[in-house]
Design an enzyme around this catalytic site. Structure first.
Site, mmCIF file in Angstrom:
data_model
loop_
_atom_site.group_PDB
_atom_site.id
_atom_site.type_symbol
_atom_site.label_atom_id
_atom_site.label_comp_id
_atom_site.label_asym_id
_atom_site.label_seq_id
_atom_site.Cartn_x
_atom_site.Cartn_y
_atom_site.Cartn_z
ATOM 1 N N HIS A 190 0.818 -17.222 -8.804
ATOM 2 C CA HIS A 190 -0.045 -16.927 -9.877
ATOM 3 C C HIS A 190 0.733 -16.793 -11.032
ATOM 4 O O HIS A 190 1.804 -16.469 -11.155
ATOM 5 C CB HIS A 190 -0.598 -15.258 -9.404
ATOM 6 C CG HIS A 190 -1.675 -14.758 -10.308
ATOM 7 N ND1 HIS A 190 -2.888 -14.086 -10.017
ATOM 8 C CD2 HIS A 190 -1.775 -14.698 -11.624
ATOM 9 C CE1 HIS A 190 -3.436 -13.714 -10.961
ATOM 10 N NE2 HIS A 190 -2.790 -13.874 -12.158
ATOM 11 N N HIS A 198 2.580 -16.668 -14.258
ATOM 12 C CA HIS A 198 2.918 -15.422 -14.996
ATOM 13 C C HIS A 198 4.263 -15.670 -15.761
ATOM 14 O O HIS A 198 4.934 -16.670 -15.595
ATOM 15 C CB HIS A 198 3.796 -14.400 -13.800
ATOM 16 C CG HIS A 198 4.581 -14.930 -12.713
ATOM 17 N ND1 HIS A 198 4.190 -15.789 -11.714
ATOM 18 C CD2 HIS A 198 6.119 -14.930 -12.676
ATOM 19 C CE1 HIS A 198 5.235 -16.147 -11.028
ATOM 20 N NE2 HIS A 198 6.197 -15.688 -11.677
ATOM 21 N N ASN A 233 8.189 -19.992 -14.334
ATOM 22 C CA ASN A 233 8.568 -21.137 -13.455
ATOM 23 C C ASN A 233 7.432 -21.684 -12.579
ATOM 24 O O ASN A 233 6.519 -20.990 -12.535
ATOM 25 C CB ASN A 233 9.420 -20.224 -12.215
ATOM 26 C CG ASN A 233 10.886 -19.511 -12.950
ATOM 27 O OD1 ASN A 233 11.486 -20.449 -13.635
ATOM 28 N ND2 ASN A 233 11.005 -18.301 -12.346
HETATM 29 P P1 5GP Z 1 8.929 -16.260 -9.888
HETATM 30 O O1 5GP Z 1 10.224 -16.246 -9.190
HETATM 31 O O2 5GP Z 1 7.466 -16.588 -9.368
HETATM 32 O O3 5GP Z 1 8.938 -17.183 -11.111
HETATM 33 O O4 5GP Z 1 8.640 -14.720 -10.455
HETATM 34 C C1 5GP Z 1 8.244 -13.702 -9.483
HETATM 35 C C2 5GP Z 1 8.798 -12.408 -10.021
HETATM 36 O O5 5GP Z 1 8.011 -11.412 -9.253
HETATM 37 C C3 5GP Z 1 9.942 -12.019 -9.382
HETATM 38 O O6 5GP Z 1 10.811 -11.839 -10.541
HETATM 39 C C4 5GP Z 1 9.866 -10.971 -8.766
HETATM 40 O O7 5GP Z 1 11.106 -10.099 -8.631
HETATM 41 C C5 5GP Z 1 8.771 -10.241 -8.796
HETATM 42 N N1 5GP Z 1 7.975 -9.628 -8.007
HETATM 43 C C6 5GP Z 1 7.781 -9.894 -6.543
HETATM 44 N N2 5GP Z 1 6.968 -9.138 -5.938
HETATM 45 C C7 5GP Z 1 6.947 -8.337 -6.836
HETATM 46 C C8 5GP Z 1 6.067 -6.981 -6.829
HETATM 47 O O8 5GP Z 1 5.541 -6.499 -5.596
HETATM 48 N N3 5GP Z 1 5.906 -6.277 -7.701
HETATM 49 C C9 5GP Z 1 6.559 -6.258 -8.839
HETATM 50 N N4 5GP Z 1 6.379 -5.520 -9.963
HETATM 51 N N5 5GP Z 1 7.222 -7.701 -9.168
HETATM 52 C C10 5GP Z 1 7.350 -8.418 -8.068
HETATM 53 ZN ZN ZN Z 2 -3.490 -14.348 -7.976
#
Ligand code: 5GP
Ligand code: ZN
Length: 113
Positions: free
Chosen positions: A97, A99, A86
């Site tokens: 960051h 991912h 995303n």
């Molecule tokens: P995004 O929404 O930015 O694409 O994905 C971020 C992801 O990070 C989400 O799926 C969320 O569940 C995960 N996430 C957020 N905080 C933490 C954390 O403290 N530990 C882990 N393992 N995953 C996290």
């Molecule tokens: Zn970072």
């Protein structure tokens, strides 16, 4: 170090369930899994998002895509898997960051958005 959740996870300041690690990348289980298997793989160097990939840092992205099949194999994702990143507000990027989500272990929706 930027004030960044995933940089803190990589540094071990916040605990995580590690799946894979090498010099350049770290992979761990998503805290809120969206599929039976949901692993996040991140570069150890802070890159804010897909929009910040350039000629200087893209080698780590190539490396990530070499590691992803190894993780998929270790996780038993024989029937396929989905890789998502995303990027920015419209895509609901919540952690700034870079991912890649690796999702699998079950049949997923045909819809991606
Ligand atoms: P995004 O929404 O930015 O694409 O994905 C971020 C992801 O990070 C989400 O799926 C969320 O569940 C995960 N996430 C957020 N905080 C933490 C954390 O403290 N530990 C882990 N393992 N995953 C996290
Ligand atoms: Zn970072």
């Amino acid at each position: 170090m930027p004030d960044c959740l995933f940089c803190k996870i990589i540094a071990g300041q916040i605990p995580s369930a590690k799946v894979y690690e090498d010099e350049f990348v770290y992979a761990f289980r998503d805290i809120n899994p969206q599929a039976k298997t949901h692993v996040l793989i991140v570069p150890k160097a802070h890159i804010a998002s897909c929009a910040d990939i350039n000629g200087e840092n893209s080698s780590v992205v190539a490396h990530i895509f070499e590691v992803i099949p190894k993780i998929a194999e270790c996780e038993g994702l024989k029937n396929g898997f989905r890789v998502i990143t995303n990027c920015g507000p419209d895509a609901c990027q919540s952690v700034k960051h870079l991912h890649f989500h690796i999702l699998g272990g079950e049949q997923m929706s045909e819809r991606m958005a």
